[in-house]
Design a protein around this motif. Structure first.
Motif, PDB file in Angstrom:
ATOM      1  N   SER A 133       0.835  -1.212   0.000  1.00  0.00           N
ATOM      2  CA  SER A 133       0.000   0.000   0.000  1.00  0.00           C
ATOM      3  C   SER A 133       0.866   1.257   0.000  1.00  0.00           C
ATOM      4  O   SER A 133       0.588   2.215  -0.733  1.00  0.00           O
ATOM      5  N   VAL A 137       1.136   4.163  -2.988  1.00  0.00           N
ATOM      6  CA  VAL A 137       0.944   5.588  -2.706  1.00  0.00           C
ATOM      7  C   VAL A 137       2.128   6.404  -3.226  1.00  0.00           C
ATOM      8  O   VAL A 137       1.946   7.431  -3.899  1.00  0.00           O
ATOM      9  N   GLN A 180      -7.532   9.068  -5.539  1.00  0.00           N
ATOM     10  CA  GLN A 180      -8.276   8.919  -4.285  1.00  0.00           C
ATOM     11  C   GLN A 180      -7.452   9.268  -3.053  1.00  0.00           C
ATOM     12  O   GLN A 180      -8.011   9.529  -1.989  1.00  0.00           O
ATOM     13  N   GLY A 181      -6.122   9.277  -3.184  1.00  0.00           N
ATOM     14  CA  GLY A 181      -5.282   9.713  -2.076  1.00  0.00           C
ATOM     15  C   GLY A 181      -4.948   8.648  -1.053  1.00  0.00           C
ATOM     16  O   GLY A 181      -4.408   8.963   0.016  1.00  0.00           O
ATOM     17  N   TYR A 182      -5.225   7.404  -1.351  1.00  0.00           N
ATOM     18  CA  TYR A 182      -4.865   6.311  -0.459  1.00  0.00           C
ATOM     19  C   TYR A 182      -4.757   5.028  -1.260  1.00  0.00           C
ATOM     20  O   TYR A 182      -5.207   4.944  -2.411  1.00  0.00           O
ATOM     21  N   VAL A 198      -1.529   6.172   3.318  1.00  0.00           N
ATOM     22  CA  VAL A 198      -1.751   7.518   2.773  1.00  0.00           C
ATOM     23  C   VAL A 198      -0.399   8.219   2.676  1.00  0.00           C
ATOM     24  O   VAL A 198       0.567   7.835   3.339  1.00  0.00           O
ATOM     25  N   ALA A 210       5.276   7.770   3.149  1.00  0.00           N
ATOM     26  CA  ALA A 210       3.928   7.218   3.300  1.00  0.00           C
ATOM     27  C   ALA A 210       3.804   6.604   4.688  1.00  0.00           C
ATOM     28  O   ALA A 210       4.795   6.163   5.283  1.00  0.00           O
ATOM     29  N   ASN A 212       1.257   3.833   7.010  1.00  0.00           N
ATOM     30  CA  ASN A 212       0.217   2.822   6.847  1.00  0.00           C
ATOM     31  C   ASN A 212      -0.272   2.292   8.181  1.00  0.00           C
ATOM     32  O   ASN A 212       0.322   2.537   9.237  1.00  0.00           O
ATOM     33  N   LEU A 230      -8.973   5.352   7.781  1.00  0.00           N
ATOM     34  CA  LEU A 230      -8.477   6.327   6.810  1.00  0.00           C
ATOM     35  C   LEU A 230      -8.325   7.715   7.431  1.00  0.00           C
ATOM     36  O   LEU A 230      -7.277   8.362   7.281  1.00  0.00           O
ATOM     37  N   GLN A 234      -4.825   9.867   7.883  1.00  0.00           N
ATOM     38  CA  GLN A 234      -4.659  11.204   7.306  1.00  0.00           C
ATOM     39  C   GLN A 234      -4.302  12.219   8.384  1.00  0.00           C
ATOM     40  O   GLN A 234      -3.501  13.132   8.149  1.00  0.00           O
TER      41      GLN A 234
END
Length: 258
Positions: A133, A137, A180-182, A198, A210, A212, A230, A234
């Motif tokens: 992930s 990103v 989508q930013g993630y 993110v 990033a 996670n 999420l 953020q």
């Protein structure tokens, strides 16, 4: 400078799968001729960074001082760990910060309460970016021409039956992640690993790292993970952005150079 570069290449050739190496192994894995590899190993042994045992070489404990110097100088514990501990305290499981190092992600901070069997995550560990992930990103925020170059050179391995290896689909995934930013992955890197990530930005809005939150797929519903975690991820990313003003050395050390 060439000798220094060769010495660092020798140190980096040791890993979990290759804790002990012969001279021939080192030469092959670094692309050096045996004479050059021998000189590098001799110098590293004299400096205390490697040891020879029964005609094979192993890293010596002094190597830890190199990484420890970075952690202290960049204030990783003070700058990054509070947010990782907060996320782990709230959700359990694990949380990490990584940067892009070539085609891979490199962990610069990690916190975990996990006990289940899974890949060994920790500071200094690298994983292929396309299957993680955080990697998705970070890759998604590269310039379009850099993404195309990355994809043209990528030879993705099928790490699990779920690992996406189709270049066209990976291109589409990166476009979606950027929008989508993630990024959310399930069993891409290894069975049982679900992860949501993110981007972390500097004060100018450029993505530099990033963060996670990850856990065991058997106990996590991907949609619920997205709904519950999420916003908190953020928030942590935004707080780390503000922390950079107090620890500029950390920002300079992780900011992409090209």
């Amino acid at each position: 400078m060439e000798a220094l570069a060769r010495g660092l290449a020798v140190l980096e050739t040791f890993d979990e799968a290759h804790p002990e190496l012969s001279l021939t192994d080192v030469a092959r894995r670094t692309g050096m001729n045996p004479a050059t590899a021998r000189r590098s190993l001799h110098t590293l042994a004299a400096l205390g960074y490697v040891r020879q045992v029964n005609k094979r070489y192993v890293l010596a404990a002094r190597v830890l001082a190199l990484g420890a110097s970075y952690l202290r100088a960049a204030h990783v514990d003070e700058a990054l760990m509070p947010e990782l501990r907060r996320l782990v305290g709230q959700f359990g499981d694990a949380s990490s910060v990584s940067v892009l190092e070539g085609p891979n992600i490199l962990y610069v901070a990690h916190c975990s309460e996990q006990r289940a069997s899974r890949p060994s995550a920790g500071i200094g560990v690298t994983y292929p970016g396309y299957a993680t992930s955080m990697g998705r990103v970070l890759l998604s925020r590269m310039p379009p021409e850099a993404i195309e170059m990355y994809l043209s050179q990528l030879r993705p391995a099928k790490l699990t039956e779920h690992t996406e290896t189709d270049i066209g689909k990976l291109r589409q995934i990166l476009a979606e992640v950027r929008q989508q930013g993630y990024a959310l992955v399930v069993d891409q890197l290894d069975y049982g690993v679900t992860s949501l990530a993110v981007p972390i930005k500097d004060q100018a809005g450029r993505v530099v790292a990033a963060i996670n939150s990850s856990g065991y797929s058997g106990k996590l519903n991907a949609d619920r993970m997205l709904e519950e975690r999420l916003a908190e991820l953020q928030l942590s990313a935004a707080r780390i952005t503000h922390v950079f003003t107090r620890y500029p050395a950390l920002l300079h050390s992780i900011r992409p150079t090209g």
